[in-house]
Design an enzyme around this catalytic site. Structure first.
Site, PDB file in Angstrom:
ATOM      1  N   LYS A   1     -11.180  -3.406 -10.501  1.00  0.00           N
ATOM      2  CA  LYS A   1     -10.029  -2.722 -11.106  1.00  0.00           C
ATOM      3  C   LYS A   1      -9.408  -3.590 -12.198  1.00  0.00           C
ATOM      4  CE  LYS A   1      -7.273  -1.116  -8.104  1.00  0.00           C
ATOM      5  NZ  LYS A   1      -6.204  -0.677  -7.189  1.00  0.00           N
TER       6      LYS A   1
ATOM      7  N   LYS B   1      -5.674 -10.176  -2.904  1.00  0.00           N
ATOM      8  CA  LYS B   1      -4.792  -9.241  -2.180  1.00  0.00           C
ATOM      9  C   LYS B   1      -4.212  -9.990  -0.989  1.00  0.00           C
ATOM     10  CE  LYS B   1      -3.446  -4.876  -2.190  1.00  0.00           C
ATOM     11  NZ  LYS B   1      -3.215  -3.957  -3.310  1.00  0.00           N
TER      12      LYS B   1
ATOM     13  N   ASP C   1       2.728  -3.527  -2.861  1.00  0.00           N
ATOM     14  CA  ASP C   1       1.764  -2.511  -2.392  1.00  0.00           C
ATOM     15  C   ASP C   1       2.526  -1.749  -1.307  1.00  0.00           C
ATOM     16  OD1 ASP C   1      -1.278  -1.725  -2.541  1.00  0.00           O
ATOM     17  OD2 ASP C   1      -0.888  -1.828  -0.418  1.00  0.00           O
TER      18      ASP C   1
ATOM     19  N   THR D   1       1.829   2.964 -11.823  1.00  0.00           N
ATOM     20  CA  THR D   1       0.618   3.430 -11.131  1.00  0.00           C
ATOM     21  C   THR D   1       0.538   4.957 -11.175  1.00  0.00           C
ATOM     22  OG1 THR D   1       0.769   1.496  -9.717  1.00  0.00           O
ATOM     23  CG2 THR D   1      -0.734   3.219  -9.003  1.00  0.00           C
TER      24      THR D   1
HETATM   25  P1  NDP Z   1       4.700   2.882  -0.513  1.00  0.00           P
HETATM   26  O1  NDP Z   1       4.938   1.974   0.616  1.00  0.00           O
HETATM   27  O2  NDP Z   1       5.713   2.996  -1.585  1.00  0.00           O
HETATM   28  O3  NDP Z   1       4.374   4.344   0.013  1.00  0.00           O
HETATM   29  C1  NDP Z   1       3.294   4.593   0.865  1.00  0.00           C
HETATM   30  C2  NDP Z   1       3.311   6.069   1.198  1.00  0.00           C
HETATM   31  O4  NDP Z   1       2.103   6.402   1.872  1.00  0.00           O
HETATM   32  C3  NDP Z   1       4.446   6.439   2.128  1.00  0.00           C
HETATM   33  O5  NDP Z   1       4.839   7.749   1.888  1.00  0.00           O
HETATM   34  C4  NDP Z   1       3.784   6.293   3.490  1.00  0.00           C
HETATM   35  O6  NDP Z   1       4.382   7.065   4.518  1.00  0.00           O
HETATM   36  C5  NDP Z   1       2.411   6.842   3.193  1.00  0.00           C
HETATM   37  N1  NDP Z   1       1.467   6.290   4.150  1.00  0.00           N
HETATM   38  C6  NDP Z   1       1.185   4.991   4.369  1.00  0.00           C
HETATM   39  N2  NDP Z   1       0.313   4.876   5.367  1.00  0.00           N
HETATM   40  C7  NDP Z   1       0.047   6.121   5.771  1.00  0.00           C
HETATM   41  C8  NDP Z   1      -0.791   6.664   6.753  1.00  0.00           C
HETATM   42  N3  NDP Z   1      -1.527   5.872   7.551  1.00  0.00           N
HETATM   43  N4  NDP Z   1      -0.833   8.020   6.888  1.00  0.00           N
HETATM   44  C9  NDP Z   1      -0.096   8.826   6.085  1.00  0.00           C
HETATM   45  N5  NDP Z   1       0.735   8.350   5.145  1.00  0.00           N
HETATM   46  C10 NDP Z   1       0.792   7.042   4.992  1.00  0.00           C
HETATM   47  O7  NDP Z   1       3.280   2.411  -1.133  1.00  0.00           O
HETATM   48  P2  NDP Z   1       2.684   2.698  -2.561  1.00  0.00           P
HETATM   49  O8  NDP Z   1       3.101   4.037  -3.044  1.00  0.00           O
HETATM   50  O9  NDP Z   1       2.930   1.506  -3.404  1.00  0.00           O
HETATM   51  O10 NDP Z   1       1.104   2.701  -2.249  1.00  0.00           O
HETATM   52  C11 NDP Z   1       0.386   3.889  -1.909  1.00  0.00           C
HETATM   53  C12 NDP Z   1      -1.100   3.657  -2.158  1.00  0.00           C
HETATM   54  O11 NDP Z   1      -1.323   3.326  -3.543  1.00  0.00           O
HETATM   55  C13 NDP Z   1      -1.742   2.512  -1.369  1.00  0.00           C
HETATM   56  O12 NDP Z   1      -3.079   2.862  -1.072  1.00  0.00           O
HETATM   57  C14 NDP Z   1      -1.733   1.367  -2.361  1.00  0.00           C
HETATM   58  O13 NDP Z   1      -2.716   0.397  -2.065  1.00  0.00           O
HETATM   59  C15 NDP Z   1      -2.052   2.122  -3.642  1.00  0.00           C
HETATM   60  N6  NDP Z   1      -1.691   1.438  -4.884  1.00  0.00           N
HETATM   61  C16 NDP Z   1      -0.409   1.049  -5.132  1.00  0.00           C
HETATM   62  C17 NDP Z   1      -0.080   0.443  -6.323  1.00  0.00           C
HETATM   63  C18 NDP Z   1       1.318   0.109  -6.683  1.00  0.00           C
HETATM   64  O14 NDP Z   1       1.544  -0.255  -7.837  1.00  0.00           O
HETATM   65  N7  NDP Z   1       2.286   0.232  -5.797  1.00  0.00           N
HETATM   66  C19 NDP Z   1      -1.126   0.126  -7.330  1.00  0.00           C
HETATM   67  C20 NDP Z   1      -2.424   0.660  -7.010  1.00  0.00           C
HETATM   68  C21 NDP Z   1      -2.686   1.265  -5.817  1.00  0.00           C
HETATM   69  P3  NDP Z   1       5.211   6.336   5.687  1.00  0.00           P
HETATM   70  O15 NDP Z   1       6.521   6.013   5.091  1.00  0.00           O
HETATM   71  O16 NDP Z   1       5.265   7.347   6.779  1.00  0.00           O
HETATM   72  O17 NDP Z   1       4.416   5.095   6.079  1.00  0.00           O
END
Ligand code: NDP
Length: 444
Positions: A113, A125, A165, A208
């Site tokens: 990436k 990571k 993350d 993102t």
């Molecule tokens: P946040 O913590 O802001 O949000 C995560 C979201 O995903 C929450 O709504 C959470 O719900 C939900 N979630 C997490 N685990 C689960 C699960 N097991 N089942 C269902 N829902 C789930 O994280 P981000 O938005 O930053 O990250 C989301 C994804 O994007 C990840 O895969 C991360 O690696 C990827 N990512 C993030 C980047 C960034 O800049 N932040 C960059 C590139 C990729 P709940 O509150 O119930 O846990």
């Protein structure tokens, strides 16, 4: 796999009980098989054997005290995977599911990436099995300080620059930055995703999600399509999901659903993002609270089900393996034309196969969600030059980067005979730069 089968077997043998890491490596090695055929010198130099083994893996104890005075012990991780093209770079995840295998899969993906962004960043990571849910601000602060007390020995602006993350946003980055500054007595860009008053970059919060939509828009454009008038379903309701929804709406789409790990909301009028931001960013509440503000919307409990909602475009933005073959079949049956991964590895291998076989535009995470780390790279540049660029400047750069990631991935896919296969294209395009850097630097 023929030439690279042995590399994969060794990974499975050497890293038992780490299925997510195996899954991520398998997908990449399958894509790289034709590259190995064309580049026997890479095979001879052990590039493939070396790229799947982290340069360094750090595991440490994180003790902290809760508000009632009870001592807790969590486990901290930092995997410094590959520094061939720049300092290690990649987020920190705080979630109870975190273990070494999860961090290794994420760190491995990050190598390719980061290379795709065209910026000089290696892959890494980290994180912890700490669960931030339900903790007070003071508990979060004490945890972050304890985590950084150890991590500070291993990171630095020219060595390793972590970011956020899952479970790590501006609040956590702020507490960790404060502790690093105190311990090292230096104000440097050791973390990205910082607050704007102390070295953060405008657009990092949005990057993102916005980047994902810029990438998907490019892929749609190549087929004479766009977001305009499309119905979009997005999983998650965190940082990536919220800003993917915002950009999709700005591009003329109607976003009808979001979820968290407890359930999903469906609003046929289009999700009201001001409400979601209030619930998630300010109140740190659950997505089910949405219906208190908008009683016409529907809430359905359970962690699955969101992919049964008919849509034109699906953007999985929650977590790994959240969209499986069964979900893919339903999406295809409902006429879905494009899937863009905001999360890392959200689609299972059988789901990806189905999308590719059924000509659904499929934008893999390592290319489509690279806008976050790209903007982190821009934050590093601003920090080292002691400059602050405007929102418009950073957004323009982000858009340019996402366009070039799409171009490089689709050109690599075409060069290797599968023009519509962006999984293949992204893996190959990301690998090329890292491989030639590793080759030039000798066996290290
Ligand atoms: P946040 O913590 O802001 O949000 C995560 C979201 O995903 C929450 O709504 C959470 O719900 C939900 N979630 C997490 N685990 C689960 C699960 N097991 N089942 C269902 N829902 C789930 O994280 P981000 O938005 O930053 O990250 C989301 C994804 O994007 C990840 O895969 C991360 O690696 C990827 N990512 C993030 C980047 C960034 O800049 N932040 C960059 C590139 C990729 P709940 O509150 O119930 O846990």
């Amino acid at each position: 796999m023929k030439i690279l089968a042995g590399v994969y077997e060794q990974v499975v043998k050497r890293n038992p009980g780490e299925p997510e890491f195996h899954q991520a490596v398998k997908e990449v090695l399958e894509s790289l098989e034709p590259v190995a055929e064309r580049h026997p010198e890479y095979v001879k130099a052990g590039i493939f054997d070396r790229i799947v083994e982290p340069e360094r893996q750090i595991i440490f104890r994180v003790p902290w005290v809760d508000d009632a005075g009870t001592v807790h012990v969590n486990r901290g991780f930092r995997v410094q995977f590959n520094s061939a093209i720049g300092p290690y770079k990649g987020g920190l995840r705080f979630h109870p599911s975190v273990n070494l295998g999860i961090i290794k899969f994420l760190g491995f993906e990050q190598i390719f990436k980061n290379s795709l962004t065209t910026l000089p960043m290696g892959g890494g990571k980290g994180g912890s099995d700490f669960d931030p849910k339900g903790k007070s601000d003071m508990e979060i602060m004490r945890f972050c300080q304890s985590f950084m007390a150890e991590l500070s020995r291993h990171v630095g602006p020219d060595t390793d620059v972590p970011a956020g993350d899952i479970g790590v946003g501006a609040r956590e980055i702020g507490y960790m930055f404060g502790m690093y500054k105190k311990l090292r007595n230096e104000f440097t860009g050791v973390l990205t995703g910082k607050g704007i008053p102390y070295g953060g970059s405008l657009v990092r919060t949005q990057a993102t999600g916005y980047g994902l939509c810029y990438f998907v828009e490019e892929a749609l454009k190549a087929k004479g399509l766009s977001f305009e008038g499309k119905t979009v379903v997005i999983s998650g309701s965190g940082n990536v999901a919220i800003y993917a929804a915002e950009k999709a709406q700005q591009l003329g789409a109607r976003v009808v659903a979001l979820n968290d790990s407890n359930g999903y909301i469906y609003d046929e009028n289009g999700i009201n993002l001001d409400t979601v931001k209030l619930i998630k960013e300010i109140q740190r509440g659950r997505i089910s609270d949405y219906i208190k503000h908008h009683p016409h919307a529907k809430y359905t409990g359970g962690s699955r089900g969101i992919w049964t909602i008919p849509c034109d475009i699906a953007l999985p933005c929650a977590t790994q393996n959240e969209l499986n073959g069964e979900d893919a079949e339903i999406l295809i049956k409902n006429g879905c034309i494009a899937v863009g991964e905001g999360a890392n590895m959200p689609s299972t291998p059988d789901a990806i196969d189905l999308f590719l076989k059924n000509n659904v535009i499929f934008a893999p995470g390592k290319a489509a969600n690279a806008g976050g780390v790209a903007t982190s790279g821009l934050e590093m540049s601003q920090n080292s030059q002691r400059l602050s660029w405007s929102f418009e400047e950073v957004d323009e750069k982000l858009k340019g980067i996402m366009k070039s990631i799409y171009k490089n991935s689709s050109e690599a896919a075409a060069e290797y005979g599968e023009p519509d296969n962006l999984v293949l294209g992204a893996n190959i395009a990301g690998f090329k730069k890292v491989a030639s850097a590793m080759y030039a630097q000798g066996v290290v």
